[in-house]
Design an enzyme around this catalytic site. Structure first.
Site: not given
Length: 457
Positions: A16, A23, A79, A170, A377, A386-387
């Site tokens: 579901r 789940k 169960t 319950n 600053n 950087n690449y």
């Protein structure tokens, strides 16, 4: 020796949910549902915890690790069958065993403790965790005998008119005398429409043998909420969100709009921190005292020290030390370390870089794979390039340097302390102490050139 044991039922696929994800691995406030249950169970120092897995077993085991033992229910036969699979680990033990579902993320450790204590004080063969439901429609009703024990559990479809008026329901959590549980499971039948073995049938077997079945009614009905679909997941998340926000506010955190503030379960926040609306704080984030987290900021797995201000920014897997600030609209990517008193203004992005005390990065700047020293600053529009297309390279900038606006620093670079980078420069070579680096063509003015432009003809 009497033991306390828990069986967590986590074998159902959960169709579901309409999800590729198993789940019980759907998350409520940052933690999987089954982890929520296990965490509360662990708080009661169980002697044994066994999780019954089925669909997605490997993913559940990867999520929970060695915090629990596991048994595999290959076929989903109910169960009762799931609990029976734990017999090899538990059946010979003296003591009490609780059975709880892995899709009930809202139960609290305190409730489990009270249930165990009540069960053992009653010397019951089984104890059912119950609650008072204002609207009990659809729930199994608890019918009590004159002495307060459970006479029977009546499902909605089987209830008489008088039984339908009962509000004690319950919750689906049980504690059993361990030996009695596994003996009764041998007699549970599957002669029902689903052909499954149901755990509640054990209660009927106990009653038929005049064994004591008690019920403990908990205070907060919302704890019993099970999650079977996305609507229920949303409702459970809302309950947990309110619980988390209440906890932090009662511990000295100001949350301006709790209904629109989203904090995960494992987050820690210090006193006198203020959190504005729309904030999301995820993972294992730790936030210190006297911070201000501005509206619509998102913080993921970060360590934020005291008196830090975050204004409408995104922070991931990073650290900000005392009295630093960031934003608005800035981004700390993973492995950013922002030192004491550092100022990061608007539209600043930092990745895998350390910025030391007192340095200021005003706006519109990218800093990646770098170490900036103290009291630097950094002007507007600076890029730490950087690449090179294949590898990332490091740039180091010494203390008390000045990086002029619109500069490009092409890594790898070593820029010593007390240096000056002229605005508009593209720096490709190291800069020595006290030097000024300038890398731009000298300005040339072309007299009368404006008159030659096409739109002037």
């Amino acid at each position: 020796m009497n033991t306390r044991n828990t069986i967590i039922l986590a074998a159902g696929k959960g169709t579901r949910m309409k999800s590729k994800l198993y789940k019980v691995l759907h998350r409520v406030c940052g933690k999987t549902m089954v982890d929520c249950v296990l965490t509360q169970v662990e708080a009661n120092n169980m002697d044994n915890i066994v999780t019954v897995v089925g669909y997605g077993a490997e993913n559940v085991e990867h999520t929970l690790g060695d915090r629990t033992k596991y048994v595999l229910q290959k076929e989903q036969l109910g169960t009762g069958d799931a609990v029976k699979h734990t017999a090899e680990l538990l059946a010979n033990l003296e003591g009490s065993t609780m059975v709880v579902s892995g899709d009930t993320p809202l139960f609290k450790a305190e409730t489990f403790k009270k249930l165990f204590d009540y069960h053992e004080s009653q010397k019951a063969t089984a104890t059912i965790l119950t609650s008072h439901a204002s609207n009990p429609f659809g729930y199994g009703r608890i019918v009590r005998s004159s002495n307060g024990d459970v006479a029977k559990i009546v499902e909605q479809k089987d209830a008489s008119e008088s039984e339908k008026q009962i509000h004690e329901i319950n919750t689906g959590v049980y504690i059993f005398d361990n030996h009695a549980l596994f003996e009764a499971l041998k007699n549970v039948k599957n002669d029902n429409a689903q052909g499954e073995y149901y755990l509640p049938d054990v209660i009927e077997i106990f009653k038929a043998n005049n064994l004591k079945v008690s019920a403990y009614e908990m205070d907060d009905f919302s704890e019993s909420m099970g999650v079977n679909d996305r609507v229920a997941l949303s409702k459970a998340t809302k309950v947990m969100q309110n619980r988390i926000n209440d906890f932090h506010m009662r511990n000295g955190v100001s949350i301006i709009d709790p209904d629109n503030t989203y904090i995960d379960l494992d987050v820690q926040i210090g006193q006198d921190t203020v959190i504005e609306p729309g904030v999301q704080i995820h993972g294992k984030t730790v936030i210190g005292n006297d911070c201000k987290i501005g509206a619509n900021s998102e913080i993921i797995n970060c360590n934020i020290h005291d008196n830090v201000t975050i204004t409408s920014s995104l922070l991931e897997d990073s650290e900000m030390l005392d009295n630093s600030d960031i934003g608005p609209y800035s981004h700390l990517r993973p492995q950013a370390l922002v030192g004491k008193g550092v100022h990061l203004g608007n539209f600043v992005e930092v990745k895998k870089a350390q910025i030391d005390e007192g340095t200021k990065v005003g706006h519109l700047t990218y800093i990646g794979n770098a170490h900036l020293g103290k009291n630097i600053n950094v002007g507007c529009g600076v890029i730490f390039a950087n690449y090179d297309g294949a590898n990332k390279h490091q740039t180091n900038v010494g203390d008390d340097s000045f990086i002029g606006s619109n500069s490009n620093l092409i890594a790898p670079l070593e820029i010593s302390d007390h240096t000056f980078i002229a605005a508009g420069s593209t720096i490709t070579d190291d800069v020595k102490q006290y030097d000024m680096a300038i890398a731009r063509q000298r300005q040339t003015n072309k007299a009368g050139y404006f008159k030659k432009l096409p739109y002037n003809n």
